[in-house]
Design a protein around this motif. Structure first.
Motif, PDB file in Angstrom:
ATOM      1  N   HIS A 128       0.823  -1.208   0.000  1.00  0.00           N
ATOM      2  CA  HIS A 128       0.000   0.000   0.000  1.00  0.00           C
ATOM      3  C   HIS A 128       0.856   1.256   0.000  1.00  0.00           C
ATOM      4  N   VAL A 129       1.893   1.268   0.817  1.00  0.00           N
ATOM      5  CA  VAL A 129       2.670   2.492   0.980  1.00  0.00           C
ATOM      6  C   VAL A 129       3.726   2.633  -0.113  1.00  0.00           C
ATOM      7  N   ILE A 130       4.509   1.589  -0.331  1.00  0.00           N
ATOM      8  CA  ILE A 130       5.693   1.752  -1.181  1.00  0.00           C
ATOM      9  C   ILE A 130       5.449   1.294  -2.621  1.00  0.00           C
ATOM     10  N   GLY A 131       4.980   0.082  -2.801  1.00  0.00           N
ATOM     11  CA  GLY A 131       4.962  -0.495  -4.151  1.00  0.00           C
ATOM     12  C   GLY A 131       3.839  -0.013  -5.037  1.00  0.00           C
ATOM     13  N   ALA A 132       2.625   0.034  -4.491  1.00  0.00           N
ATOM     14  CA  ALA A 132       1.454   0.249  -5.334  1.00  0.00           C
ATOM     15  C   ALA A 132       1.360   1.617  -6.006  1.00  0.00           C
ATOM     16  N   PRO A 133       2.047   2.654  -5.540  1.00  0.00           N
ATOM     17  CA  PRO A 133       2.026   3.891  -6.332  1.00  0.00           C
ATOM     18  C   PRO A 133       2.722   3.779  -7.691  1.00  0.00           C
ATOM     19  N   MET A 134       3.449   2.684  -7.960  1.00  0.00           N
ATOM     20  CA  MET A 134       3.992   2.492  -9.318  1.00  0.00           C
ATOM     21  C   MET A 134       2.830   2.417 -10.295  1.00  0.00           C
ATOM     22  N   LYS A 135       2.936   3.181 -11.377  1.00  0.00           N
ATOM     23  CA  LYS A 135       1.733   3.484 -12.155  1.00  0.00           C
ATOM     24  C   LYS A 135       1.457   2.534 -13.323  1.00  0.00           C
ATOM     25  N   ASP A 136       2.460   1.869 -13.851  1.00  0.00           N
ATOM     26  CA  ASP A 136       2.251   1.089 -15.069  1.00  0.00           C
ATOM     27  C   ASP A 136       2.398  -0.404 -14.781  1.00  0.00           C
ATOM     28  N   VAL A 137       1.772  -0.824 -13.709  1.00  0.00           N
ATOM     29  CA  VAL A 137       2.004  -2.155 -13.154  1.00  0.00           C
ATOM     30  C   VAL A 137       0.679  -2.780 -12.722  1.00  0.00           C
ATOM     31  N   ILE A 138       0.550  -4.086 -12.946  1.00  0.00           N
ATOM     32  CA  ILE A 138      -0.557  -4.846 -12.350  1.00  0.00           C
ATOM     33  C   ILE A 138      -0.087  -5.298 -10.974  1.00  0.00           C
ATOM     34  N   HIS A 139      -0.747  -4.811  -9.938  1.00  0.00           N
ATOM     35  CA  HIS A 139      -0.349  -5.147  -8.570  1.00  0.00           C
ATOM     36  C   HIS A 139      -1.218  -6.294  -8.053  1.00  0.00           C
ATOM     37  N   VAL A 140      -0.593  -7.426  -7.801  1.00  0.00           N
ATOM     38  CA  VAL A 140      -1.341  -8.613  -7.395  1.00  0.00           C
ATOM     39  C   VAL A 140      -0.990  -8.991  -5.957  1.00  0.00           C
ATOM     40  N   SER A 141      -2.031  -9.217  -5.151  1.00  0.00           N
ATOM     41  CA  SER A 141      -1.818  -9.766  -3.811  1.00  0.00           C
ATOM     42  C   SER A 141      -2.103 -11.253  -3.861  1.00  0.00           C
ATOM     43  N   HIS A 142      -1.132 -12.050  -3.465  1.00  0.00           N
ATOM     44  CA  HIS A 142      -1.357 -13.496  -3.450  1.00  0.00           C
ATOM     45  C   HIS A 142      -1.894 -13.874  -2.075  1.00  0.00           C
ATOM     46  N   GLY A 143      -3.219 -13.827  -1.966  1.00  0.00           N
ATOM     47  CA  GLY A 143      -3.840 -14.118  -0.688  1.00  0.00           C
ATOM     48  C   GLY A 143      -5.327 -13.883  -0.759  1.00  0.00           C
ATOM     49  N   PRO A 144      -5.988 -13.875   0.386  1.00  0.00           N
ATOM     50  CA  PRO A 144      -7.429 -13.620   0.429  1.00  0.00           C
ATOM     51  C   PRO A 144      -7.756 -12.229  -0.089  1.00  0.00           C
ATOM     52  N   VAL A 145      -8.954 -12.089  -0.604  1.00  0.00           N
ATOM     53  CA  VAL A 145      -9.307 -10.830  -1.263  1.00  0.00           C
ATOM     54  C   VAL A 145      -9.321  -9.659  -0.273  1.00  0.00           C
ATOM     55  N   GLY A 146      -9.612  -9.934   0.987  1.00  0.00           N
ATOM     56  CA  GLY A 146      -9.668  -8.846   1.975  1.00  0.00           C
ATOM     57  C   GLY A 146      -8.350  -8.128   2.125  1.00  0.00           C
ATOM     58  N   CYS A 147      -7.245  -8.848   1.973  1.00  0.00           N
ATOM     59  CA  CYS A 147      -5.937  -8.196   2.109  1.00  0.00           C
ATOM     60  C   CYS A 147      -5.801  -7.069   1.094  1.00  0.00           C
ATOM     61  N   THR A 148      -6.177  -7.340  -0.130  1.00  0.00           N
ATOM     62  CA  THR A 148      -5.953  -6.309  -1.143  1.00  0.00           C
ATOM     63  C   THR A 148      -6.962  -5.191  -1.004  1.00  0.00           C
ATOM     64  N   TYR A 149      -8.183  -5.505  -0.531  1.00  0.00           N
ATOM     65  CA  TYR A 149      -9.135  -4.403  -0.339  1.00  0.00           C
ATOM     66  C   TYR A 149      -8.559  -3.377   0.624  1.00  0.00           C
ATOM     67  N   ASP A 150      -7.956  -3.865   1.698  1.00  0.00           N
ATOM     68  CA  ASP A 150      -7.465  -2.937   2.708  1.00  0.00           C
ATOM     69  C   ASP A 150      -6.196  -2.206   2.301  1.00  0.00           C
ATOM     70  N   THR A 151      -5.674  -2.522   1.130  1.00  0.00           N
ATOM     71  CA  THR A 151      -4.506  -1.764   0.665  1.00  0.00           C
ATOM     72  C   THR A 151      -4.803  -1.120  -0.679  1.00  0.00           C
ATOM     73  N   TRP A 152      -6.067  -0.853  -0.929  1.00  0.00           N
ATOM     74  CA  TRP A 152      -6.426  -0.338  -2.242  1.00  0.00           C
ATOM     75  C   TRP A 152      -6.877   1.100  -2.170  1.00  0.00           C
ATOM     76  N   HIS A 153      -6.265   1.955  -2.892  1.00  0.00           N
ATOM     77  CA  HIS A 153      -6.693   3.290  -3.308  1.00  0.00           C
ATOM     78  C   HIS A 153      -7.088   4.264  -2.199  1.00  0.00           C
ATOM     79  N   THR A 154      -6.727   4.017  -0.971  1.00  0.00           N
ATOM     80  CA  THR A 154      -7.133   4.960   0.057  1.00  0.00           C
ATOM     81  C   THR A 154      -6.139   6.100   0.236  1.00  0.00           C
ATOM     82  N   LYS A 155      -5.016   6.071  -0.459  1.00  0.00           N
ATOM     83  CA  LYS A 155      -4.014   7.110  -0.241  1.00  0.00           C
ATOM     84  C   LYS A 155      -3.984   8.175  -1.334  1.00  0.00           C
ATOM     85  N   ARG A 156      -4.836   8.079  -2.327  1.00  0.00           N
ATOM     86  CA  ARG A 156      -4.899   9.089  -3.389  1.00  0.00           C
ATOM     87  C   ARG A 156      -3.559   9.303  -4.080  1.00  0.00           C
TER      88      ARG A 156
END
Lengths: 116, 520
Positions: free
Chosen positions: B56-84
């Motif tokens: 959420h903090v470091i990796g996902a602001p990379m803009k031209d990337v498919i960011h995949v969480s290998h785990g339950p769907v809830g993990c990725t929800y809680d690290t998605w798009h809340t930081k603008r």
């Protein structure tokens, strides 16, 4: 060291703590290198001595040293009244104090961690 | 001793050294809270996990990337798009988030086959994206899925794609900070040096430790480009995957948020000899000094001075308008991370706002050293506070505003203390000269909003006066400005645009190939 010198050192310490970041790298060895590199060059600038800029690291220390020397001179007019030998004593006292606050006397328990 | 014990934490004696009040003559050899330790059982932390820190903090602001969480769907929800963390490529990284959606059967039988199929499906669904990051979660780490091996197989089958694997499961550290560390080291180990971006200038930097919240990084990159500096990569706000593979070619690493990204700067220094320069991007004076320092490294002082003069002349009168009205107000500066020390002193210097308390949810003692060093006497510093401690601090300190994230912010609102979101921002960017005025404006609007005149009323029983309107600005915020003649005519409230970032995109900048490195 007399009280005037001690007071002046504390004033310089206050400036560094408020306006600089270089003194707080995360490990002791790094802080030692930062304090030595930047404060030595600051002393050289204040004493009109030549400054070594031969490596990228030297240039990096130098820009922080220029900021520091200019800030010191602007904020503390008494610096302009001191002789160079006294400025050297002052800067050595400052380095000792910054080393103490950020390394030797610091409460930061991570400073000696071998890993980043 | 400066340690402060909250009444609510008297039953948790282990909390005794996690809060300090800076007293007269106190310095870092006597006044420093503990930090970055395991959260104490019996207290409730606001912390995120190591996976959150990495993705959420470091990796996902990379803009031209498919960011995949290998785990339950809830993990990725809680690290998605809340930081603008916006981007200039239509916000692909904000629009989509991906999870392999592990279930119990995968925990029992393994999820590597599913992961491989998911990766291939993702690339087929978004054929214009050829880069991917995969983040391990607690579930996939516990069963030992070999994500790196799966990624290697896919890259062998699909030669036009490149995949980065980050093994930072949620339990991999006391807080999100552990994830910051892991992704920094993983990126330099796996990817730096594997791509050679085009070098267009003699002055090349990596801008590190900014995540482009509402355009912060783009504001800074604009200044650097106006000086003629090539920003090779931005780690990682609005960052491009391949540019970040080429970080080894920069001449200087300009570091903003030290604890989230100093690891990669230190490794670049060790492996490639690239020096690290720590800067402050907030506040007129620290920002001016920072721009000048970067410029001096390359011998571009005139270019920097021109920017500093232009921006200061344009925005100082508007900052002064707010500073006059904010003077003497008290704030709790509870940002979580680097703003603890970026703002601790300068918000007081330039806006007249007194910082009565700082905290960090996951800061190390090094972060607190910077914060405590910059705070005034009497300031309370708290490591990893729980909600009750936050409430007690607000009752004790009576701040006019709390600068924090959404969760503690909502708590402060219940106490009728306004809060300003300084994680995702209210109306940022807050970086740069104009951004600093926007912060002053948002702080002013938070403190003086007429809504506070109503928020304490209970409409089911209180008599609501119908013969009075809201108090006006002149009646609440200007009341202490005695003589209008003391306000220079050019001072005014903010006059900038709603969107100050989009116009920077596509802007042209000077080419400086013919210039030489400056000398002392």
């Amino acid at each position: 060291m007399d009280d005037v010198m001690k007071d002046r050192i504390e004033q310089l310490v206050d400036f560094i703590m408020k306006w600089c970041l270089w003194q707080f790298h995360s490990r002791s060895w790094d802080r030692e290198r930062q304090n030595e590199g930047i404060l030595t060059k600051t002393m050289q600038l204040l004493c009109d001595e030549p400054v070594d800029l031969s490596t990228p690291s030297d240039r990096c220390y130098w820009v922080d040293a220029v900021y520091l020397a200019n800030g010191f001179k602007k904020t503390y007019p008494w610096l302009g009244t001191m002789e160079k030998k006294d400025i050297k004593l002052l800067m050595q006292g400052l380095k000792d104090r910054i080393d103490y606050l950020t390394i030797n006397g610091s409460l930061n328990q991570e400073l000696t961690n071998p890993l980043y | 001793m400066p340690y402060h014990t909250f009444e609510c934490s008297e039953c948790i004696p282990e909390r005794a050294m996690h809060a300090v009040i800076k007293g007269p003559g106190e310095d870092l050899t006597s006044c420093l809270p503990l930090g970055y330790l395991n959260t104490i059982p019996g207290t409730i932390s606001e912390r995120g996990c190591a996976y959150c820190g990495a993705k959420h903090v470091i990796g996902a602001p990379m803009k031209d990337v498919i960011h995949v969480s290998h785990g339950p769907v809830g993990c990725t929800y809680d690290t998605w798009h809340t930081k603008r963390y916006i981007s200039d490529n239509d916000n692909f990284q904000l629009k989509y988030t991906f999870a392999t959606d592990m279930k119990e059967k995968h925990v029992v039988f393994g999820a590597e086959k599913m992961l491989k199929q998911n990766i291939i499906d993702c690339f087929k669904a978004f054929p214009h994206i050829k880069r991917m990051t995969i983040y391990q979660t607690c579930a996939s780490a516990l069963i030992g899925d070999d994500i790196a091996a799966v990624a290697k197989k896919v890259m062998a089958e699909m030669p036009d794609v490149d995949i980065f694997v980050c093994n930072a499961p949620g339990f991999g550290g006391p807080s999100q900070s552990g994830g910051h560390h892991k992704i920094n080291i993983a990126w330099i180990d796996q990817k730096v040096g594997t791509y050679e971006p085009e070098i267009k200038s003699k002055y090349v930097i990596n801008y590190v430790g900014d995540y482009n919240i509402q355009g912060d990084a783009e504001i800074m990159v604009d200044y650097f480009q106006r000086m003629g500096i090539q920003v090779l990569s931005t780690f990682t706000g609005n960052g491009s995957y391949d540019d970040l593979r080429g970080m080894h070619l920069a001449h200087l690493n300009v570091l903003e948020c030290a604890r989230s990204a100093e690891y990669i700067c230190n490794e670049l220094r060790k492996r490639y000899g690239t020096p690290r320069l720590d800067i402050d991007g907030y506040g007129f004076e620290p920002l001016s000094a920072s721009l000048m320092k970067v410029a001096m490294f390359f011998g571009l002082e005139k270019e920097a001075q021109a920017i500093i003069d232009e921006e200061t002349a344009r925005w100082r009168p508007e900052l002064n308008w707010y500073a006059k009205r904010l003077k003497g107000k008290k704030i709790c500066l509870w940002p979580g991370g680097s703003k603890l020390w970026h703002w601790a002193h300068v918000i007081e210097e330039e806006m007249g706002v007194k910082v009565v308390s700082v905290y960090s949810k996951f800061g190390h003692q090094g972060d607190f050293e910077k914060g405590v060093a910059r705070c005034s006497e009497g300031a309370l510093a708290i490591d990893d506070p729980n909600e009750l401690e936050g409430l007690e601090a607000m009752e004790m300190l009576q701040p006019d505003c709390v600068l924090t994230g959404v969760r503690p912010g909502e708590v402060s609102k219940k106490m009728r203390i306004p809060y300003l979101n300084i994680h995702g921002y209210h109306n940022g960017p807050y970086k740069g000269y104009e951004g600093w005025v926007r912060l002053a404006r948002d702080l002013y609007n938070a403190i003086y909003s007429p809504i506070h005149q109503l928020s304490g009323m209970d409409i089911s029983k209180d008599e609501i006066p119908t013969d009075k309107g809201f108090l006006t600005r002149q009646m609440i915020s200007d009341v202490n400005i005695v003589d209008d003649r003391t306000t220079p005519s050019e001072e005014r409230p903010y006059t900038g645009d709603w969107d100050i970032v989009t116009r920077l995109r596509g802007k042209t900048y000077p080419k400086l190939e013919s210039q030489q490195l400056g000398t002392a």
